[in-house]
Design a protein around this motif. Sequence first.
Motif, PDB file in Angstrom:
ATOM      1  N   TRP A 349       0.708  -1.238   0.053  1.00 48.89           N
ATOM      2  CA  TRP A 349      -0.037   0.071  -0.079  1.00 48.89           C
ATOM      3  C   TRP A 349       0.733   1.223  -0.160  1.00 48.89           C
ATOM      4  N   SER A 350       1.921   1.497   0.706  1.00 46.32           N
ATOM      5  CA  SER A 350       3.058   2.487   0.803  1.00 46.32           C
ATOM      6  C   SER A 350       3.230   2.718  -0.547  1.00 46.32           C
ATOM      7  N   SER A 351       3.589   2.052  -1.287  1.00 45.58           N
ATOM      8  CA  SER A 351       3.965   2.207  -2.776  1.00 45.58           C
ATOM      9  C   SER A 351       2.924   2.380  -3.728  1.00 45.58           C
ATOM     10  N   ALA A 352       1.932   1.466  -3.571  1.00 46.76           N
ATOM     11  CA  ALA A 352       0.923   1.383  -4.619  1.00 46.76           C
ATOM     12  C   ALA A 352      -0.144   2.614  -4.736  1.00 46.76           C
ATOM     13  N   SER A 353      -0.193   3.138  -3.455  1.00 47.35           N
ATOM     14  CA  SER A 353      -1.102   4.336  -3.237  1.00 47.35           C
ATOM     15  C   SER A 353      -0.734   5.451  -3.919  1.00 47.35           C
ATOM     16  N   LYS A 354       0.804   5.609  -3.813  1.00 46.41           N
ATOM     17  CA  LYS A 354       1.270   6.714  -4.628  1.00 46.41           C
ATOM     18  C   LYS A 354       1.410   6.617  -6.003  1.00 46.41           C
ATOM     19  N   ARG A 355       1.181   5.400  -6.675  1.00 43.29           N
ATOM     20  CA  ARG A 355       0.702   5.294  -8.027  1.00 43.29           C
ATOM     21  C   ARG A 355      -0.542   5.170  -8.797  1.00 43.29           C
ATOM     22  N   GLY A 356      -1.415   5.455  -7.575  1.00 43.77           N
ATOM     23  CA  GLY A 356      -2.890   5.647  -8.281  1.00 43.77           C
ATOM     24  C   GLY A 356      -3.786   4.046  -8.232  1.00 43.77           C
ATOM     25  N   PHE A 357      -2.933   3.302  -7.356  1.00 43.11           N
ATOM     26  CA  PHE A 357      -3.787   1.960  -7.159  1.00 43.11           C
ATOM     27  C   PHE A 357      -4.951   2.373  -6.037  1.00 43.11           C
ATOM     28  N   GLN A 358      -5.870   1.618  -6.156  1.00 44.20           N
ATOM     29  CA  GLN A 358      -7.295   1.811  -5.122  1.00 44.20           C
ATOM     30  C   GLN A 358      -7.154   0.758  -4.244  1.00 44.20           C
ATOM     31  N   LEU A 359      -7.868   0.511  -3.064  1.00 44.99           N
ATOM     32  CA  LEU A 359      -8.221  -0.420  -2.020  1.00 44.99           C
ATOM     33  C   LEU A 359      -8.423  -1.646  -2.934  1.00 44.99           C
ATOM     34  N   SER A 360      -9.628  -1.422  -3.809  1.00 49.42           N
ATOM     35  CA  SER A 360     -10.205  -2.640  -4.495  1.00 49.42           C
ATOM     36  C   SER A 360      -8.870  -3.448  -5.172  1.00 49.42           C
TER      37      SER A 360
END
Length: 461
Positions: A349-360
């Motif tokens: 999440w720490s990396s993915a959230s910065k790249r536009g990934f969502q919780l889904s």
Amino acid sequence: MELGSVVSAVRSKRVLIGDELRPAVVVIKDGKIHQIVSHSSRLSEDDGCEVLDVGDSVVMPGIVDCHVHVNEPGRTSWEGFWTATRAAAAGGVTTIVDMPLNSIPPTTTLSNFHEKLREATGQCFVDTAFWGGVIPGNQLELRPMIQAGVAGFKCFLIHSGVDEFPHVVDYDLHTAMKQLQGTGSVLLFHAEREVEKPTEETGDPSQYSTFLQSRPDIMETEAIRIVTELCLQYQVRCHIVHLSSAKPLELIQKARQAGAPLTVETTHHYLSLCAENIPAGATQFKCCPPIRGSINQEKLWLALKAGQIDMVVSDHSPCTPDLKKLDSGDFTQAWGGISSLQFGLPLFWSSASKRGFQLSDVVRLLSRKTAQLCGLDSRKGSLAPGYDADLVIWDPEREFEIQEGSIHHKNKLTPYLGLSLHGAVCSTILRGRLVYRDRTFCPKPLGTHLLIPPKTNQAQL
């Protein structure tokens, strides 16, 4: 609410239902999700009905980590079911799938599988499924192991790191594939293959670049070329574990377009760490295939976003500190493996959230697709009625630092020590029972063995 107690409902202002976060109550009955109702619904707390109100913490399906080396029996000084599954629970992981190595004996015969099940009994804080292994000469063990409930099989196309799990050659692959045809089972590949090295390595063994040069991308590309050909020829489900290089992705895409039933995973360390930042002698960063450069890492993230990579796993592969050769800092001699089972969710999440990934996306990549790979997708990895009430309750915004005292793996050595991450796990619920909350665990293990029903009946096998 006491740890280990039955939870009848979980109320939150942020429940992930499909792709949407919204206020809701997850109602639980007999360990399953019974229904999901509006946040304002009144639920009776009479007659011992336990309603857990978690405020605005996010409620999601528990993580399914389908690539974990527990190492028990035989190498329990490296890890074991008790410590591995506690670490899993602390990380919001409600299901792990144990790899057939590095235990002694490895899970390569029906008898060894039964020994593994005996060793795991009464020790698991989360639910646990098991991979079998394909090694030279064990092809007649594969169908009996499928009948006994293994999730599928893993093989190596290069030395595995341990002598009791030898790698396969072409003949072994063809005999194994013939056994697996028609079973619905899956064969997992450690996809590296030895290639001709033009010159002998002479670099400084304490420099990470020396190790990286010894495992070039071509080793993965050549191995994956073999996998794609086999997958197309036999139409047996195949899966590439821990893809580190973006270069073979084109091969994988072409094989899929040609009809190959092929899936691929990458790991948290390939997405979180890069070669340029690994200090000299820091052998806690060594794994196989190796962590590659930052340009390659960004390509993996793009492939993940495009759906070319199906899932993300830990490949938790711990060892005792001495095997990491920290005293000499020799990358060529150190054990290759990274411990991360407890921290997969916040690492991602720490990396993915910065790249536009969502919780889904987190649920899809860390829970649903991983459950699907090992035949658990009818009961694990989704927040929907009829599924096991496996829930992770966490705070995606909360920052925390990984400190040695908070690590529940048996051996605490990890490249993530001291790292600050977003996404603290508050509680973990396993089949409707509260098994972890705020650094404390249920007093006794409540996990079960997950034996996967064969896809075809006995007569067909």
